[in-house]
Design an enzyme around this catalytic site. Sequence first.
Site, mmCIF file in Angstrom:
data_model
loop_
_atom_site.group_PDB
_atom_site.id
_atom_site.type_symbol
_atom_site.label_atom_id
_atom_site.label_comp_id
_atom_site.label_asym_id
_atom_site.label_seq_id
_atom_site.Cartn_x
_atom_site.Cartn_y
_atom_site.Cartn_z
ATOM 1 N N HIS A 129 -9.928 10.780 1.700
ATOM 2 C CA HIS A 129 -10.072 9.315 0.614
ATOM 3 C C HIS A 129 -10.282 8.221 1.352
ATOM 4 C CE1 HIS A 129 -6.766 11.130 -1.930
ATOM 5 N NE2 HIS A 129 -6.087 11.500 -1.140
ATOM 6 N N ASP A 166 -6.156 20.245 -1.027
ATOM 7 C CA ASP A 166 -5.323 19.246 -1.179
ATOM 8 C C ASP A 166 -5.271 19.003 -2.609
ATOM 9 O OD1 ASP A 166 -3.977 16.290 0.815
ATOM 10 O OD2 ASP A 166 -4.445 16.941 -1.111
ATOM 11 N N HIS A 168 -4.212 16.027 -4.366
ATOM 12 C CA HIS A 168 -5.048 14.821 -4.175
ATOM 13 C C HIS A 168 -6.852 15.653 -4.087
ATOM 14 C CE1 HIS A 168 -1.540 13.479 -2.817
ATOM 15 N NE2 HIS A 168 -0.709 12.917 -4.267
ATOM 16 N N ASP A 253 0.245 19.671 0.210
ATOM 17 C CA ASP A 253 0.762 18.894 -1.028
ATOM 18 C C ASP A 253 0.713 19.713 -2.050
ATOM 19 O OD1 ASP A 253 -1.589 18.342 -1.106
ATOM 20 O OD2 ASP A 253 -1.473 15.621 -0.365
#
Length: 316
Positions: A129, A166, A168, A253
Amino acid sequence: MAAPTSGLVLDAISAEHDTGGGHPESPQRYQAVARALTAAGLTKTMTTIASRPATDDEILLCHTRVYLEAAKRDVAAGKSDLSTGDTAICPRSLDVARHATGSVVEAVNAVMTGKLKNAFCAVRPPGHHARPAQGMGFCLFNNVAVGARVAQKKHGASRVLIVDWDVHHGNGTQDIFYADGSVIFASTHQAPWYPYTGWAEEKGEGKGKGMILNFPFPAGAGYGEIGGALEHHILQEAAKLKPDLVMISAGFDSRVDDPLGQFRLTDAHFAALTKTLMKFADEHCSGRLVSVLEGGYNLDGLGKAVASHVTALSGG
């Protein structure tokens, strides 16, 4: 001469980034991974890659100097969060984040020079990120992006493929390479979900047009969607561009029962995804592959998924 083996970054300094009880991105994540890799015997069979801090020049391959200096000031001032975004920090955060990035650089160096065939970097804090001028989403520096740039600047890689599984979207990695044209960034992720980017129409711009491949899926998606995107779309496009290195933003995740995601990948699915990418790397870039830990917040599940991924990576 012995054939190159698989390398492993596993340094207890990763546990020193500790932002307090209750935070999901905790030192216990590193400890869970270390226990699982040790129990699987992987710490004995894989080649150790020494952790070291990234230099300012390495970090500046992907981040602005203004941001780097702000991160230094924030940590030195004892702040609890970066001034640029939603990343909790502590007095050790800068040193630990430097080691995370530097360790990935060392893994890339070893793989690009043929000393190792592939590598897994069990580092934290995560990085995908982190944008050029902003840390966010638990991330300070974009570990995988810096590694890709080092492969290009130091080892002459013309193109790098980064696959991010991931749950995200890796918005920071996308931003760094959005108009670049030399890095293929492909992401499978839950949507709508934090950070609310990564829609299919985000394809890159300028030289990077067509080099960004986003596959947003709804909650409940699993191997059919993610494995299908990888095999039938991402790798078909990447094969046309002949990457010299494959990198994985390996977020776990996306595993079933993770508290921060709603995907349904299992440990066996992570092994299957790994083998698919290894086969691609064998066919296109002499097996060169570097995997970097991102998310994963169910501690038991994280350990099991990482062990499955790394066992496959090391030929098991």
